[in-house]
Design a protein around this motif. Structure first.
Motif, mmCIF file in Angstrom:
data_model
loop_
_atom_site.group_PDB
_atom_site.id
_atom_site.type_symbol
_atom_site.label_atom_id
_atom_site.label_comp_id
_atom_site.label_asym_id
_atom_site.label_seq_id
_atom_site.Cartn_x
_atom_site.Cartn_y
_atom_site.Cartn_z
ATOM 1 N N SER A 1 59.391 68.013 -52.234
ATOM 2 C CA SER A 1 60.424 67.066 -53.032
ATOM 3 C C SER A 1 61.632 67.534 -53.345
ATOM 4 O O SER A 1 62.681 66.825 -53.188
ATOM 5 C CB SER A 1 59.377 66.390 -54.251
ATOM 6 O OG SER A 1 58.360 65.952 -53.857
ATOM 7 N N ARG A 2 61.724 68.836 -53.556
ATOM 8 C CA ARG A 2 62.996 69.545 -54.167
ATOM 9 C C ARG A 2 64.024 69.428 -53.004
ATOM 10 O O ARG A 2 65.213 69.076 -53.023
ATOM 11 C CB ARG A 2 62.631 70.745 -54.828
ATOM 12 C CG ARG A 2 62.145 70.774 -56.213
ATOM 13 C CD ARG A 2 62.031 72.036 -56.798
ATOM 14 N NE ARG A 2 61.613 73.418 -56.052
ATOM 15 C CZ ARG A 2 60.256 73.511 -56.233
ATOM 16 N NH1 ARG A 2 59.526 72.894 -56.990
ATOM 17 N NH2 ARG A 2 59.609 74.508 -55.460
ATOM 18 N N VAL A 3 63.381 69.961 -51.947
ATOM 19 C CA VAL A 3 64.096 70.168 -50.589
ATOM 20 C C VAL A 3 64.669 68.631 -50.231
ATOM 21 O O VAL A 3 65.955 68.740 -49.805
ATOM 22 C CB VAL A 3 63.076 70.938 -49.663
ATOM 23 C CG1 VAL A 3 64.048 70.919 -48.146
ATOM 24 C CG2 VAL A 3 63.022 72.406 -50.071
ATOM 25 N N PHE A 4 63.794 67.867 -50.009
ATOM 26 C CA PHE A 4 64.050 66.591 -49.573
ATOM 27 C C PHE A 4 65.328 66.000 -50.593
ATOM 28 O O PHE A 4 66.352 65.542 -49.931
ATOM 29 C CB PHE A 4 63.043 65.624 -49.666
ATOM 30 C CG PHE A 4 61.981 65.769 -48.472
ATOM 31 C CD1 PHE A 4 62.435 65.967 -47.412
ATOM 32 C CD2 PHE A 4 60.850 65.836 -48.643
ATOM 33 C CE1 PHE A 4 61.627 65.980 -45.926
ATOM 34 C CE2 PHE A 4 59.937 65.690 -47.615
ATOM 35 C CZ PHE A 4 60.373 66.114 -46.416
ATOM 36 N N VAL A 5 65.321 66.050 -51.814
ATOM 37 C CA VAL A 5 66.252 65.701 -52.842
ATOM 38 C C VAL A 5 67.702 66.366 -52.885
ATOM 39 O O VAL A 5 68.594 65.731 -52.740
ATOM 40 C CB VAL A 5 65.812 65.409 -54.159
ATOM 41 C CG1 VAL A 5 66.956 65.146 -54.934
ATOM 42 C CG2 VAL A 5 64.633 64.466 -54.487
ATOM 43 N N ALA A 6 67.500 67.603 -52.473
ATOM 44 C CA ALA A 6 68.720 68.476 -52.355
ATOM 45 C C ALA A 6 69.285 67.990 -51.081
ATOM 46 O O ALA A 6 70.563 67.957 -51.017
ATOM 47 C CB ALA A 6 68.349 69.752 -52.496
ATOM 48 N N ASP A 7 68.499 67.965 -49.958
ATOM 49 C CA ASP A 7 69.010 67.527 -48.686
ATOM 50 C C ASP A 7 69.857 66.224 -48.725
ATOM 51 O O ASP A 7 70.915 66.088 -48.313
ATOM 52 C CB ASP A 7 68.076 67.528 -47.773
ATOM 53 C CG ASP A 7 68.485 67.335 -46.250
ATOM 54 O OD1 ASP A 7 68.915 68.121 -45.470
ATOM 55 O OD2 ASP A 7 68.656 66.328 -45.677
ATOM 56 N N LEU A 8 69.349 65.051 -49.249
ATOM 57 C CA LEU A 8 69.925 63.896 -49.312
ATOM 58 C C LEU A 8 71.088 63.880 -50.464
ATOM 59 O O LEU A 8 72.002 63.191 -49.992
ATOM 60 C CB LEU A 8 68.736 62.858 -50.013
ATOM 61 C CG LEU A 8 68.976 61.319 -49.970
ATOM 62 C CD1 LEU A 8 69.644 61.017 -48.831
ATOM 63 C CD2 LEU A 8 68.114 60.693 -50.634
ATOM 64 N N GLN A 9 71.174 64.866 -51.294
ATOM 65 C CA GLN A 9 72.325 64.895 -52.056
ATOM 66 C C GLN A 9 73.414 65.278 -51.127
ATOM 67 O O GLN A 9 74.629 64.870 -51.164
ATOM 68 C CB GLN A 9 72.212 66.165 -53.315
ATOM 69 C CG GLN A 9 71.506 65.594 -54.263
ATOM 70 C CD GLN A 9 72.261 64.778 -55.674
ATOM 71 O OE1 GLN A 9 73.370 64.563 -55.414
ATOM 72 N NE2 GLN A 9 71.658 64.673 -56.617
ATOM 73 N N ALA A 10 73.370 66.307 -50.381
ATOM 74 C CA ALA A 10 74.214 66.775 -49.298
ATOM 75 C C ALA A 10 74.847 65.825 -48.616
ATOM 76 O O ALA A 10 75.794 65.477 -47.959
ATOM 77 C CB ALA A 10 73.734 67.944 -48.669
ATOM 78 N N VAL A 11 73.745 64.858 -47.875
ATOM 79 C CA VAL A 11 74.070 63.837 -47.158
ATOM 80 C C VAL A 11 74.789 62.631 -47.638
ATOM 81 O O VAL A 11 75.908 62.090 -47.069
ATOM 82 C CB VAL A 11 72.746 63.167 -46.239
ATOM 83 C CG1 VAL A 11 72.962 61.891 -45.542
ATOM 84 C CG2 VAL A 11 72.086 64.064 -45.300
ATOM 85 N N ALA A 12 74.479 62.447 -48.953
ATOM 86 C CA ALA A 12 75.173 61.184 -49.678
ATOM 87 C C ALA A 12 76.640 61.541 -49.883
ATOM 88 O O ALA A 12 77.780 60.774 -49.852
ATOM 89 C CB ALA A 12 74.370 61.171 -50.910
ATOM 90 N N ALA A 13 76.708 62.931 -50.180
ATOM 91 C CA ALA A 13 78.245 63.394 -50.463
ATOM 92 C C ALA A 13 79.088 63.571 -49.172
ATOM 93 O O ALA A 13 80.270 62.900 -49.321
ATOM 94 C CB ALA A 13 78.216 64.875 -50.941
ATOM 95 N N ARG A 14 78.484 63.743 -48.036
ATOM 96 C CA ARG A 14 79.081 63.844 -46.774
ATOM 97 C C ARG A 14 79.404 62.456 -46.142
ATOM 98 O O ARG A 14 80.650 62.324 -45.774
ATOM 99 C CB ARG A 14 78.358 64.621 -45.637
ATOM 100 C CG ARG A 14 79.173 64.938 -44.426
ATOM 101 C CD ARG A 14 78.354 65.628 -43.354
ATOM 102 N NE ARG A 14 77.322 64.760 -42.680
ATOM 103 C CZ ARG A 14 76.037 65.231 -43.271
ATOM 104 N NH1 ARG A 14 75.707 66.238 -43.525
ATOM 105 N NH2 ARG A 14 74.990 64.314 -42.856
ATOM 106 N N ARG A 15 78.521 61.388 -46.484
ATOM 107 C CA ARG A 15 78.810 60.098 -46.027
ATOM 108 C C ARG A 15 79.627 59.550 -47.100
ATOM 109 O O ARG A 15 80.060 58.321 -46.760
ATOM 110 C CB ARG A 15 77.338 59.452 -45.994
ATOM 111 C CG ARG A 15 76.592 59.667 -44.733
ATOM 112 C CD ARG A 15 75.821 58.682 -44.691
ATOM 113 N NE ARG A 15 74.795 59.057 -43.461
ATOM 114 C CZ ARG A 15 73.929 58.073 -42.924
ATOM 115 N NH1 ARG A 15 73.911 56.693 -43.235
ATOM 116 N NH2 ARG A 15 73.080 58.573 -41.832
#
Length: 290
Positions: free
Chosen positions: A175-189
């Motif tokens: 759960s922690r890894v998925f959310v941290a990854d999505l944070q990075a994707v959202a910032a890049r997009r």
């Protein structure tokens, strides 16, 4: 839908591909140039009869998912993929995301070379685009869903069955890894509407997601050590590696285990049993997919 033009286009694309291009043996008794119809259907995950009907200019209008699978099996470039959708009278999907996205050629070429280890290409939102047979055997095929539900991250926080892939004690880590990854994707997009809507929906539906999102932890999931629950082989410990496309919107994932380890031995067994579920009363794996 232009049945005759679609049929002619499929035949022409099939004829130009050498079996070795897609990891198939080249036998001495081939009577047709390129791939056989049954080979295309196998690569695309379709029945041979259905594909034959398409090449004969008959049959129902293929879905977007079927067209995307054919584009991958026939190694179509972006223009050819779009042309295929136009001939079938389907809306051309975005090139970069979604389960019908066009797999970037460099990643697809590398996937073709990974024949002895589970591997798959996903989007940055964890939508599965294409898998090799060992990935299907390990984690199962993704459900035929569209929209946010096509994302494994979305299903992780909204569908309890999706979590059966990993042992319960590992769920907080994922759960922690998925959310941290999505944070990075959202910032890049940046202002990407699809990502914004997905995050908003998850915040509403999952208190766990909302709490983790508010920590603002960020980090792309480049490598990870995973324990995967397999119906026949039990828990398999593997390392998961990621190779990102140049624009970051697609990833090639592959699984490995140190030589001589129990995980390596289990991967060898996996290549033998394939998608058969050897538990009593089961015929084929029907698993949540990462």
């Amino acid at each position: 839908m232009n049945h005759s033009e679609l049929a002619a286009f499929l035949k022409s694309r099939r004829a130009r591909i050498r079996p070795s291009d897609v990891g198939l043996p080249t036998g001495p008794r081939r009577r047709v140039p390129g791939l056989r119809r049954e080979e295309v259907s196998q690569l695309a995950g379709l029945s041979a009869d259905y594909y034959t009907e398409l090449e004969r200019g008959r049959g129902a209008q293929p879905s977007a998912q079927v067209l995307a699978a054919l584009a991958r099996a026939l190694r179509l470039n972006g223009d050819e993929r779009d042309h295929l959708f136009h001939l079938a009278d389907r809306m051309v999907p975005p090139a970069a995301h979604g389960p019908t996205a066009h797999v970037q050629p460099a990643l697809l070429g590398l996937l073709d070379q990974l024949t002895t280890t589970p591997a798959q290409v996903i989007t940055d939102l964890h939508e599965t685009l294409v898998q090799n047979h060992l990935a299907v055997a390990l984690v199962g095929r993704p459900p035929a869903l569209r929209g946010p539900e096509a994302s494994f991250v979305h299903r992780w926080f909204t569908d309890p069955d999706a979590r059966a892939l990993y042992p319960a004690e590992d769920h907080p880590h994922h759960s922690r890894v998925f959310v941290a990854d999505l944070q990075a994707v959202a910032a890049r997009r940046g202002g990407d509407t699809g990502v914004h809507e997905m995050v908003a929906a998850l915040r509403r539906r999952s208190a766990e997601f909302a709490a983790l999102w508010d920590t603002h932890d960020v980090g792309l999931r480049r490598t990870d050590h995973k324990r995967i629950v397999h119906a026949t082989l039990g828990v398999i410990e593997l390392d998961c590696h990621s190779l990102f496309s140049e624009d970051g919107r697609q990833r090639l994932l592959w699984f490995s285990a140190p030589p001589g380890s129990e995980g390596a031995a289990q991967l060898q067994l996996l290549s033998v049993i394939g998608t058969q579920d050897m538990t009593p009363g089961a015929n084929e794996l029907g698993r949540p997919q990462a």
